[in-house]
Design an enzyme around this catalytic site. Sequence first.
Site, PDB file in Angstrom:
ATOM      1  N   LYS A  70      54.145  25.152 110.557  1.00 53.21           N
ATOM      2  CA  LYS A  70      53.464  26.085 111.187  1.00 53.21           C
ATOM      3  C   LYS A  70      53.836  26.459 113.495  1.00 53.21           C
ATOM      4  O   LYS A  70      53.538  25.568 114.139  1.00 53.21           O
ATOM      5  CB  LYS A  70      51.512  26.394 111.215  1.00 53.21           C
ATOM      6  N   LYS A  94      47.378  18.986 116.586  1.00 54.93           N
ATOM      7  CA  LYS A  94      47.064  20.089 116.199  1.00 54.93           C
ATOM      8  C   LYS A  94      46.383  20.694 115.086  1.00 54.93           C
ATOM      9  O   LYS A  94      45.290  20.505 115.011  1.00 54.93           O
ATOM     10  CB  LYS A  94      47.274  21.235 117.469  1.00 54.93           C
ATOM     11  N   LYS A 106      57.877  24.849 116.568  1.00 58.53           N
ATOM     12  CA  LYS A 106      57.919  26.010 116.882  1.00 58.53           C
ATOM     13  C   LYS A 106      59.506  27.038 117.197  1.00 58.53           C
ATOM     14  O   LYS A 106      60.036  26.546 117.026  1.00 58.53           O
ATOM     15  CB  LYS A 106      57.212  25.729 118.477  1.00 58.53           C
ATOM     16  N   THR A 190      42.663  32.128 119.784  1.00 61.95           N
ATOM     17  CA  THR A 190      42.713  31.448 120.470  1.00 61.95           C
ATOM     18  C   THR A 190      41.639  31.348 121.904  1.00 61.95           C
ATOM     19  O   THR A 190      41.000  30.523 121.651  1.00 61.95           O
ATOM     20  CB  THR A 190      44.530  31.403 121.128  1.00 61.95           C
ATOM     21  N   ASN A 221      46.606  37.323 126.616  1.00 55.54           N
ATOM     22  CA  ASN A 221      45.558  37.291 125.808  1.00 55.54           C
ATOM     23  C   ASN A 221      44.630  36.012 124.833  1.00 55.54           C
ATOM     24  O   ASN A 221      43.212  36.261 124.761  1.00 55.54           O
ATOM     25  CB  ASN A 221      46.623  37.360 124.084  1.00 55.54           C
ATOM     26  N   SER A 353      45.018  31.864 112.105  1.00 53.64           N
ATOM     27  CA  SER A 353      46.687  31.861 111.670  1.00 53.64           C
ATOM     28  C   SER A 353      46.137  30.899 110.322  1.00 53.64           C
ATOM     29  O   SER A 353      46.854  31.545 109.184  1.00 53.64           O
ATOM     30  CB  SER A 353      47.716  31.295 112.404  1.00 53.64           C
TER      31      SER A 353
END
Length: 420
Positions: A70, A94, A106, A190, A221, A353
């Site tokens: 992810k 994480k 990523k 987030t 954001n 997510s």
Amino acid sequence: MSDQANPFRIAQQQFDTAAELLNLHPDIRAVLRVPQRELTVNFPVRLDDGSVQMFTGYRVQHNLGRGPVKGGIRYHPSVDLDEVRALAMWMTWKCALVNIPYGGAKGGVIVDPRQLSLAELERLTRRFASDVSILLGPEKDIPAPDVNTNAQIMAWIMDTISMHRGYTVPAVITGKPIQVGGSLGRIEATGRGVSLMVREAVHKQGRSLEGLRVVVQGFGNVGSTAALLLHEMGCQVIGVADAAGAYYCASGLDIPAMRTYSERHTFRLLQGYEAPHMVPITGTELLELECDVLIPAALENQLTGENAARVRAGMIVEGANGPTTPGADAILTARGIPVVPDILANAGGVIVSYFEWVQGLQEFFWDEHDINSKLERILVNAFEEVWQLAASRALPLRTAAYLLAVQRVAEANATRGVYP
């Protein structure tokens, strides 16, 4: 890029510290220290004037030991392979720290999206998605938004993959618009997580949020959502910055007004915003403002060995990935300034997510209250684990977080063994 500022070298150094404290077996260290899979693509995009321009993009999968990988996709001129490697590694830790069944990945494209029209941005996105589609899938690799990408870009990626498959694949990506299978609460997740970590850390110190002076670097954001939620909790947000400039007001900025202004302007910038008693300052000055909490929510390598001694924050809560270098960490620790690390503080996005992915697979959706409640429970539990371990072993919060995360990933890889 020098090794000192190289994000992948920093990520490896952080891992090495945890591996040493955990006395990890050399074989496991070797596996976890590098990404498992890397893809570089050079692809053409036809611009509106009919010409063709080449772009370079990356998708890196760090570790699949705990499940499919992810991680977000960012569009930025400074994207390079080592940055994407570092971000993928941080995503592994994480996900493990908040105990969701993912590894880390990523992606990124070297581009300034502000220089492209909407049609050009769509063509770039769809071509990049096509070129990395061999890696993507609900059971393999699930991207999400990151710097300079948003729900619309995620929808284009989902549609592109779906066209390749011949059927709609909503769970191939998260951070999508609600109308095509996105999750309620994902956009704010987030920033909400960052505000929750500020709340928890401040309460651990026996302090109140009322009147707490907060500085936020980054008003996208993550930063704007964290600033707004903290403002609503009673904090005084005295400084914010975005790509266009930095702004300071000793009595507190009007965050709702600034959010409204940024949302109405191109690329959500605050450029041109004016308010009584607000003064423009430099980005350097912003990071060195006297405050109770500093939230770096922009890019990596913002707090370094060069400026950490001048930071006048009582606490740092990392909204961005990798904003603090090891050199800065050492200085901040010596000065008694706690740092709530990125792999904990900004994990709200990947948690929601995960919820979106599950909802997409099951075609069953939760309401926003359920989403936010689940997010808060997971994050607060993870914070408590990190705080207790740090206190019991007299460790910085980052080191404690890494010990928990790396141990979980190491155990998964050791249990699975080496193929063949």
